[in-house]
Design an enzyme around this catalytic site. Structure first.
Site, PDB file in Angstrom:
ATOM      1  N   HIS A  40       4.373  -7.901 -81.020  1.00  9.00           N
ATOM      2  CA  HIS A  40       5.220  -8.402 -82.098  1.00  9.00           C
ATOM      3  C   HIS A  40       6.323  -9.283 -81.503  1.00  9.00           C
ATOM      4  O   HIS A  40       6.953  -8.901 -80.510  1.00  9.00           O
ATOM      5  CB  HIS A  40       5.832  -7.224 -82.864  1.00  9.00           C
ATOM      6  CG  HIS A  40       6.663  -7.663 -84.027  1.00  9.00           C
ATOM      7  ND1 HIS A  40       6.103  -8.057 -85.225  1.00  9.00           N
ATOM      8  CD2 HIS A  40       7.996  -7.807 -84.164  1.00  9.00           C
ATOM      9  CE1 HIS A  40       7.073  -8.418 -86.053  1.00  9.00           C
ATOM     10  NE2 HIS A  40       8.221  -8.270 -85.440  1.00  9.00           N
ATOM     11  N   ARG A  89      -3.729  -8.778 -91.034  1.00 12.20           N
ATOM     12  CA  ARG A  89      -4.058  -7.821 -92.096  1.00 12.20           C
ATOM     13  C   ARG A  89      -3.504  -6.451 -91.746  1.00 12.20           C
ATOM     14  O   ARG A  89      -3.475  -6.077 -90.573  1.00 12.20           O
ATOM     15  CB  ARG A  89      -5.572  -7.722 -92.242  1.00 12.20           C
ATOM     16  CG  ARG A  89      -6.121  -8.479 -93.424  1.00 12.20           C
ATOM     17  CD  ARG A  89      -7.471  -7.937 -93.805  1.00 12.20           C
ATOM     18  NE  ARG A  89      -7.329  -6.646 -94.470  1.00 12.20           N
ATOM     19  CZ  ARG A  89      -7.246  -6.492 -95.782  1.00 12.20           C
ATOM     20  NH1 ARG A  89      -7.306  -7.528 -96.571  1.00 12.20           N
ATOM     21  NH2 ARG A  89      -7.101  -5.296 -96.309  1.00 12.20           N
ATOM     22  N   GLY A 126      -5.072 -17.370 -81.320  1.00  9.89           N
ATOM     23  CA  GLY A 126      -5.749 -16.569 -80.301  1.00  9.89           C
ATOM     24  C   GLY A 126      -5.294 -16.819 -78.880  1.00  9.89           C
ATOM     25  O   GLY A 126      -6.042 -16.545 -77.937  1.00  9.89           O
ATOM     26  N   SER A 127      -4.046 -17.278 -78.685  1.00  7.07           N
ATOM     27  CA  SER A 127      -3.614 -17.490 -77.303  1.00  7.07           C
ATOM     28  C   SER A 127      -3.465 -16.151 -76.571  1.00  7.07           C
ATOM     29  O   SER A 127      -3.761 -16.056 -75.375  1.00  7.07           O
ATOM     30  CB  SER A 127      -2.315 -18.301 -77.243  1.00  7.07           C
ATOM     31  OG  SER A 127      -1.237 -17.554 -77.731  1.00  7.07           O
ATOM     32  N   ARG A 165     -12.785  -4.500 -99.745  1.00  8.91           N
ATOM     33  CA  ARG A 165     -11.977  -3.788 -98.768  1.00  8.91           C
ATOM     34  C   ARG A 165     -12.664  -2.563 -98.143  1.00  8.91           C
ATOM     35  O   ARG A 165     -12.830  -2.484 -96.933  1.00  8.91           O
ATOM     36  CB  ARG A 165     -10.642  -3.372 -99.396  1.00  8.91           C
ATOM     37  CG  ARG A 165      -9.536  -3.210 -98.393  1.00  8.91           C
ATOM     38  CD  ARG A 165      -8.252  -2.869 -99.076  1.00  8.91           C
ATOM     39  NE  ARG A 165      -8.340  -1.602 -99.784  1.00  8.91           N
ATOM     40  CZ  ARG A 165      -8.192  -0.421 -99.193  1.00  8.91           C
ATOM     41  NH1 ARG A 165      -7.955  -0.341 -97.914  1.00  8.91           N
ATOM     42  NH2 ARG A 165      -8.277   0.700 -99.889  1.00  8.91           N
TER      43      ARG A 165
HETATM   44  C1  GRF Z   1       2.200 -13.954 -81.626  1.00  9.78           C
HETATM   45  O1  GRF Z   1       3.486 -14.476 -81.667  1.00  9.78           O
HETATM   46  C2  GRF Z   1       2.236 -12.471 -81.893  1.00  9.78           C
HETATM   47  O2  GRF Z   1       3.379 -11.843 -81.419  1.00  9.78           O
HETATM   48  C3  GRF Z   1       2.213 -12.422 -83.388  1.00  9.78           C
HETATM   49  O3  GRF Z   1       1.360 -13.463 -83.771  1.00  9.78           O
HETATM   50  C4  GRF Z   1       1.337 -14.475 -82.759  1.00  9.78           C
HETATM   51  C5  GRF Z   1      -0.082 -14.686 -82.377  1.00  9.78           C
HETATM   52  O4  GRF Z   1      -0.270 -15.777 -81.529  1.00  9.78           O
HETATM   53  N1  GRF Z   1       1.849 -11.097 -83.844  1.00  9.78           N
HETATM   54  P1  GRF Z   1      -1.715 -16.059 -80.919  1.00  9.78           P
HETATM   55  O5  GRF Z   1      -2.712 -16.121 -82.077  1.00  9.78           O
HETATM   56  O6  GRF Z   1      -2.025 -14.965 -79.948  1.00  9.78           O
HETATM   57  O7  GRF Z   1      -1.576 -17.403 -80.242  1.00  9.78           O
END
Ligand code: GRF
Length: 193
Positions: free
Chosen positions: A114, A96, A20-21, A70
């Site tokens: 991404h 998901r 969740g950063s 689901r």
């Molecule tokens: C990030 O690298 C994002 O691009 C990918 O998953 C990671 C999530 O990191 N889809 P965080 O949970 O936000 O720290």
């Protein structure tokens, strides 16, 4: 996306599965005056997501839907989003795949981040594959979500250079720092700000 009316911020939900950063960073951004969005809901498919701590920290409602049932869970999720008048969804490390029906309902309103320069390296383990292919550059992309994995319209990208001694872990760290800057930029961009 529709322009802002008055000072009202667009109600947004952030979907997570892990650390969740990006969520934390989006919340901090949303509190700024220039932000067109407010974060009103955190959704996780994983009750153990570390990022859920930010719900308490920032006093934001959180919901966990594990999708073991689901169709039932999707209905409940859609109802929750409707009840909270959520208009935009930011996927941030959400692992998901959303159903076609869900994507249709929120068409053009779901964003994803991404860790690659899409359309290259869709899917998982992007940094490992980038190194194996001896790429000179990699980066991150914010895009709209379509029913095909990591394939919706690109909003914004940031490129970084691969260094000689790079490992997937090192790249992940540098790319993540760029992600934190890129997601807010993407949001400002879709609202023409
Ligand atoms: C990030 O690298 C994002 O691009 C990918 O998953 C990671 C999530 O990191 N889809 P965080 O949970 O936000 O720290």
């Amino acid at each position: 996306m529709a322009p802002l009316i008055g000072n009202k911020k667009i109600k947004t939900a952030v979907f997570i599965s892990g650390t969740g950063s990006n969520l934390k960073n989006l919340v901090l951004f949303s509190k700024k005056k220039l932000s067109p969005i407010s974060i009103d809901l955190i959704v996780s498919n994983n009750p153990k997501s570390k990022g859920l701590v930010y719900a308490k920290k920032f006093k934001i409602e959180k919901k966990v839907f594990n999708f073991k049932k689901r169709v039932f869970d999707e209905k409940r999720l859609l109802k929750t989003l409707k009840d909270r008048k959520i208009n935009v969804i930011c996927l941030a490390g959400y692992m998901r795949i959303l159903s076609k029906n869900f994507i249709k309902i929120f068409k053009g309103k779901i964003l994803n981040i991404h860790p690659s320069l899409l359309p290259k390296y869709k899917g998982l383990n992007t940094h490992k594959r980038v190194l194996e292919n001896k790429e000179k550059y990699t980066g991150c992309t914010v895009h709209f979500v379509s029913s095909k994995l990591d394939s919706g319209k690109i909003i914004i990208q940031k490129r970084i250079k691969i260094k000689k001694k790079d490992t997937p872990k090192r790249i992940a760290k540098r790319v993540l720092m760029e992600e934190h800057k890129l997601y807010p930029k993407a949001i400002l961009k879709i609202f023409n700000l």
